[in-house]
Design a protein around this motif. Structure first.
Motif, PDB file in Angstrom:
ATOM      1  N   ASN A  20       0.862  -1.178   0.000  1.00 28.13           N
ATOM      2  CA  ASN A  20       0.000   0.000   0.000  1.00 28.13           C
ATOM      3  C   ASN A  20       0.899   1.228   0.000  1.00 28.13           C
ATOM      4  OD1 ASN A  20      -1.758   2.132   0.587  1.00 28.13           O
ATOM      5  ND2 ASN A  20      -3.106   0.795   1.753  1.00 28.13           N
ATOM      6  N   ALA A  21       0.932   1.935  -1.110  1.00 29.85           N
ATOM      7  CA  ALA A  21       1.853   3.063  -1.267  1.00 29.85           C
ATOM      8  C   ALA A  21       1.540   4.195  -0.305  1.00 29.85           C
ATOM      9  CB  ALA A  21       1.814   3.569  -2.707  1.00 29.85           C
ATOM     10  N   PHE A  22       0.274   4.463  -0.027  1.00 30.92           N
ATOM     11  CA  PHE A  22      -0.099   5.556   0.872  1.00 30.92           C
ATOM     12  C   PHE A  22       0.433   5.304   2.281  1.00 30.92           C
ATOM     13  CE2 PHE A  22      -3.091   7.683   3.756  1.00 30.92           C
ATOM     14  CZ  PHE A  22      -2.976   8.977   3.298  1.00 30.92           C
ATOM     15  N   ILE A  23       0.229   4.103   2.782  1.00 30.14           N
ATOM     16  CA  ILE A  23       0.702   3.761   4.129  1.00 30.14           C
ATOM     17  C   ILE A  23       2.231   3.789   4.172  1.00 30.14           C
ATOM     18  CG2 ILE A  23       0.792   1.909   5.836  1.00 30.14           C
ATOM     19  CD1 ILE A  23      -2.064   1.205   5.038  1.00 30.14           C
ATOM     20  N   TYR A  24       2.856   3.319   3.118  1.00 31.11           N
ATOM     21  CA  TYR A  24       4.322   3.336   3.072  1.00 31.11           C
ATOM     22  C   TYR A  24       4.856   4.765   3.111  1.00 31.11           C
ATOM     23  CZ  TYR A  24       9.060   2.911   1.370  1.00 31.11           C
ATOM     24  OH  TYR A  24      10.414   3.010   1.243  1.00 31.11           O
ATOM     25  N   VAL A  25       4.290   5.652   2.333  1.00 29.82           N
ATOM     26  CA  VAL A  25       4.780   7.038   2.274  1.00 29.82           C
ATOM     27  C   VAL A  25       4.555   7.748   3.598  1.00 29.82           C
ATOM     28  CG1 VAL A  25       4.407   9.278   1.170  1.00 29.82           C
ATOM     29  CG2 VAL A  25       4.559   7.217  -0.212  1.00 29.82           C
ATOM     30  N   ASP A  28       7.042   6.339   6.104  1.00 25.06           N
ATOM     31  CA  ASP A  28       8.400   6.763   5.784  1.00 25.06           C
ATOM     32  C   ASP A  28       8.609   8.239   6.107  1.00 25.06           C
ATOM     33  OD1 ASP A  28      10.996   6.291   4.794  1.00 25.06           O
ATOM     34  OD2 ASP A  28      10.425   7.112   2.837  1.00 25.06           O
ATOM     35  N   ALA A  29       7.620   9.066   5.872  1.00 23.74           N
ATOM     36  CA  ALA A  29       7.765  10.510   6.083  1.00 23.74           C
ATOM     37  C   ALA A  29       7.627  10.897   7.554  1.00 23.74           C
ATOM     38  CB  ALA A  29       6.730  11.264   5.256  1.00 23.74           C
ATOM     39  N   LEU A  30       6.719  10.266   8.289  1.00 25.29           N
ATOM     40  CA  LEU A  30       6.439  10.689   9.659  1.00 25.29           C
ATOM     41  C   LEU A  30       7.030   9.778  10.731  1.00 25.29           C
ATOM     42  CD1 LEU A  30       2.716  11.732   9.237  1.00 25.29           C
ATOM     43  CD2 LEU A  30       4.723  13.191   9.251  1.00 25.29           C
ATOM     44  N   GLY A  31       7.518   8.651  10.343  1.00 28.33           N
ATOM     45  CA  GLY A  31       8.052   7.730  11.335  1.00 28.33           C
ATOM     46  C   GLY A  31       7.013   6.704  11.732  1.00 28.33           C
ATOM     47  N   GLY A  32       7.412   5.756  12.527  1.00 32.05           N
ATOM     48  CA  GLY A  32       6.550   4.637  12.881  1.00 32.05           C
ATOM     49  C   GLY A  32       5.355   4.996  13.741  1.00 32.05           C
ATOM     50  N   THR A  33       5.609   5.536  14.919  1.00 28.74           N
ATOM     51  CA  THR A  33       4.524   5.785  15.870  1.00 28.74           C
ATOM     52  C   THR A  33       3.637   6.944  15.430  1.00 28.74           C
ATOM     53  OG1 THR A  33       5.959   5.008  17.640  1.00 28.74           O
ATOM     54  CG2 THR A  33       4.004   6.238  18.285  1.00 28.74           C
ATOM     55  N   PHE A  34       4.237   8.072  15.092  1.00 27.00           N
ATOM     56  CA  PHE A  34       3.435   9.233  14.689  1.00 27.00           C
ATOM     57  C   PHE A  34       2.696   8.958  13.386  1.00 27.00           C
ATOM     58  CE2 PHE A  34       2.982  13.607  12.956  1.00 27.00           C
ATOM     59  CZ  PHE A  34       2.114  14.066  13.929  1.00 27.00           C
ATOM     60  N   GLY A  35       3.335   8.239  12.467  1.00 27.47           N
ATOM     61  CA  GLY A  35       2.673   7.858  11.216  1.00 27.47           C
ATOM     62  C   GLY A  35       1.469   6.977  11.458  1.00 27.47           C
ATOM     63  N   SER A  36       1.581   6.040  12.407  1.00 25.63           N
ATOM     64  CA  SER A  36       0.440   5.181  12.739  1.00 25.63           C
ATOM     65  C   SER A  36      -0.706   5.974  13.347  1.00 25.63           C
ATOM     66  CB  SER A  36       0.872   4.085  13.711  1.00 25.63           C
ATOM     67  OG  SER A  36       1.792   3.226  13.096  1.00 25.63           O
ATOM     68  N   ILE A  37      -0.370   6.938  14.189  1.00 27.77           N
ATOM     69  CA  ILE A  37      -1.412   7.776  14.796  1.00 27.77           C
ATOM     70  C   ILE A  37      -2.147   8.573  13.718  1.00 27.77           C
ATOM     71  CG2 ILE A  37      -1.787   9.783  16.290  1.00 27.77           C
ATOM     72  CD1 ILE A  37       0.505   8.698  18.046  1.00 27.77           C
ATOM     73  N   ILE A  38      -1.400   9.156  12.783  1.00 25.85           N
ATOM     74  CA  ILE A  38      -2.017   9.923  11.702  1.00 25.85           C
ATOM     75  C   ILE A  38      -2.892   9.025  10.836  1.00 25.85           C
ATOM     76  CG2 ILE A  38      -1.524  11.231   9.596  1.00 25.85           C
ATOM     77  CD1 ILE A  38      -1.126  12.817  12.164  1.00 25.85           C
ATOM     78  N   LEU A  39      -2.413   7.819  10.545  1.00 26.95           N
ATOM     79  CA  LEU A  39      -3.213   6.900   9.730  1.00 26.95           C
ATOM     80  C   LEU A  39      -4.502   6.492  10.438  1.00 26.95           C
ATOM     81  CD1 LEU A  39      -0.422   4.688   8.167  1.00 26.95           C
ATOM     82  CD2 LEU A  39      -1.935   6.275   6.978  1.00 26.95           C
ATOM     83  N   TRP A  40      -4.445   6.301  11.745  1.00 21.81           N
ATOM     84  CA  TRP A  40      -5.669   5.980  12.492  1.00 21.81           C
ATOM     85  C   TRP A  40      -6.624   7.168  12.517  1.00 21.81           C
ATOM     86  CZ3 TRP A  40      -7.705   1.557  13.158  1.00 21.81           C
ATOM     87  CH2 TRP A  40      -6.915   0.425  13.269  1.00 21.81           C
ATOM     88  N   LEU A  41      -6.083   8.384  12.602  1.00 18.09           N
ATOM     89  CA  LEU A  41      -6.948   9.569  12.556  1.00 18.09           C
ATOM     90  C   LEU A  41      -7.618   9.704  11.193  1.00 18.09           C
ATOM     91  CD1 LEU A  41      -4.801  12.203  14.482  1.00 18.09           C
ATOM     92  CD2 LEU A  41      -6.938  11.158  15.216  1.00 18.09           C
TER      93      LEU A  41
END
Length: 79
Positions: A20-25, A28-41
């Motif tokens: 999934n390119a969106f989740i990968y980007v 990669d851009a925000l880091g693991g934990t903060f990226g996961s939080i943004i994706l859940w939001l």
């Protein structure tokens, strides 16, 4: 948001090769934990937007049926 995600692509070949390119980007851009939080939001925002659409559709369908503005309105107004 899509413009920011597109501009934050660091390695286009790796993004297209991922599942999934969106989740990968985002990861990669925000880091693991903060990226996961943004994706859940983002997921929660999409859920509530869909829920609001279904709710407004059902209310409009009932109102149009009650006012005899839809086919089979006599049956739908009783539901």
């Amino acid at each position: 948001m899509l413009a920011f995600v597109t501009l934050s692509i660091k390695d286009a070949a790796a993004a297209t090769g991922s599942a999934n390119a969106f989740i990968y980007v985002i990861g990669d851009a925000l880091g693991g934990t903060f990226g996961s939080i943004i994706l859940w939001l983002v997921t929660a925002a999409m859920w509530f937007c869909g829920l609001a659409s279904i709710t407004s559709f059902s209310r409009m369908m009932y109102a149009f049926s009650r006012d005899k503005g839809m086919p089979l309105s006599k049956h739908r107004a009783q539901i």
